[in-house]
Enzyme design. Structure first.
Site, mmCIF file in Angstrom:
data_model
loop_
_atom_site.group_PDB
_atom_site.id
_atom_site.type_symbol
_atom_site.label_atom_id
_atom_site.label_comp_id
_atom_site.label_asym_id
_atom_site.label_seq_id
_atom_site.Cartn_x
_atom_site.Cartn_y
_atom_site.Cartn_z
ATOM 1 C CD GLU A 114 -1.916 -6.221 -11.120
ATOM 2 O OE1 GLU A 114 -1.843 -5.228 -11.319
ATOM 3 O OE2 GLU A 114 -1.681 -6.796 -10.254
ATOM 4 C CG ASN A 164 -0.804 -1.596 -10.825
ATOM 5 O OD1 ASN A 164 -1.712 -1.492 -10.139
ATOM 6 N ND2 ASN A 164 -0.155 -2.643 -11.045
ATOM 7 C CG HIS A 170 -4.812 -3.142 -9.175
ATOM 8 N ND1 HIS A 170 -3.380 -3.357 -8.734
ATOM 9 C CD2 HIS A 170 -5.383 -3.542 -8.155
ATOM 10 C CE1 HIS A 170 -3.179 -3.559 -7.423
ATOM 11 N NE2 HIS A 170 -4.561 -3.829 -7.009
ATOM 12 C CG ASP A 220 -10.055 -8.805 -5.189
ATOM 13 O OD1 ASP A 220 -10.424 -8.857 -4.205
ATOM 14 O OD2 ASP A 220 -9.264 -7.934 -5.780
HETATM 15 C C1 GLP Z 1 -5.466 -5.289 -3.783
HETATM 16 C C2 GLP Z 1 -6.803 -5.532 -3.769
HETATM 17 C C3 GLP Z 1 -7.511 -4.229 -4.423
HETATM 18 C C4 GLP Z 1 -7.206 -3.065 -3.769
HETATM 19 C C5 GLP Z 1 -5.600 -2.731 -3.575
HETATM 20 C C6 GLP Z 1 -5.348 -1.435 -3.001
HETATM 21 O O1 GLP Z 1 -4.836 -5.358 -4.662
HETATM 22 N N1 GLP Z 1 -7.251 -6.499 -4.709
HETATM 23 O O2 GLP Z 1 -9.099 -4.651 -4.520
HETATM 24 O O3 GLP Z 1 -7.997 -1.915 -4.038
HETATM 25 O O4 GLP Z 1 -5.067 -4.209 -3.088
HETATM 26 O O5 GLP Z 1 -5.055 -1.837 -1.568
HETATM 27 P P1 GLP Z 1 -4.636 -0.741 -0.457
HETATM 28 O O6 GLP Z 1 -6.025 -0.310 -0.365
HETATM 29 O O7 GLP Z 1 -4.238 -1.743 0.728
HETATM 30 O O8 GLP Z 1 -3.618 0.101 -0.897
#
Ligand code: GLP
Length: 240
Positions: free
Chosen positions: A142, A135, A137, A67
């Protein structure tokens, strides 16, 4: 799902690196689906260390990322293109022309989504690395996203914006939209590796592993993929 529970973040990162390394050693032309967020950084550190120690080369692999935020310049250190260079690409022997991300500055984001889906069709992931939002995702899919989606534009939820605000000077600077691989693009990967660490992921891990397969928890769809490895630390596994 194969579920591996390890002691802490460091062990999760080592074990995750081993899974990716085996894919690359088996197929030096492998296509790696990569992820941003803080969780994969330890895996990337291990990948860099193995490269520096001459244990693995990434010269002929290709990468596709999940993304990208809409609206950030590539030079903005919070853009995912710049993040990937900082945490991985600048430190290994990968050819940067073999690294692909959605373009968050494209004039027409919906055209860009179709372009990225075409890229993914020609480059199906041998392995897709995933983090997990608190959450549930995956990428920026989402809750309530249909499981059939391909690359699309998303409005980030308040919970994701506030989770990600820690990387920005203020919450107002967090982009509100992103381009993300869809759940279908993720499910098309031959293998999926999902990693999570810390207590704030424990509910999402529970829903992903033991909950119903339901769009309330996008990650729950992974129960339907035949080759998923989950590597989590004890805190993230605490509700299983
Ligand atoms: C963002 C990214 C996701 C990732 C998520 C969790 O939203 N788009 O790909 O999994 O963050 O992030 P973290 O690993 O910092 O908790």
């Amino acid at each position: 799902m194969e579920i591996i529970v390890v002691k802490n973040y460091e062990e999760m990162s080592k074990a995750g690196n081993e899974v990716i390394k085996n894919v690359v050693l088996e197929n030096p032309q492998a296509i790696l689906g990569l992820a941003t967020g803080s969780t994969p950084i330890g895996i990337y550190k291990n990948m860099i260390a193995d490269f520096k120690n001459g244990l693995v080369s990434y010269k002929t692999i290709k990468t596709v990322n999940l993304d990208e935020y809409i609206g950030l310049d590539a030079s903005n250190e919070q853009s995912y293109v710049s993040f990937m260079s900082d945490v991985l690409f600048n430190h290994i022997d990968i050819d940067k022309s073999n690294t692909f991300l959605p373009n968050g500055k494209a004039e027409d984001p919906s055209v860009e989504c179709d372009r990225y889906t075409s890229v993914l069709k020609t480059m199906p992931q041998d392995i897709q690395l995933l983090g997990l939002g608190s959450n549930g995702h995956i990428a920026f899919n989402e809750p309530m996203t249909a499981f059939e989606t391909t690359t699309h534009v998303v409005d980030l939820t308040e919970s994701t914006i506030s989770d990600n605000a820690r990387f920005f000077d203020s919450i107002e600077k967090v982009p509100t939209k992103a381009i993300t691989m869809g759940i279908k693009n993720i499910m098309d990967a031959k293998k999926i590796l999902i990693v999570a660490s810390g207590e704030n992921k424990a509910d999402a891990i529970y829903q992903m592993v033991k909950g119903e397969v339901n769009i309330n928890c996008p990650a729950s769809i992974l129960q339907n993929h035949e080759n998923v490895t989950v590597i989590i630390d004890e805190a993230a596994a605490s509700k299983l």
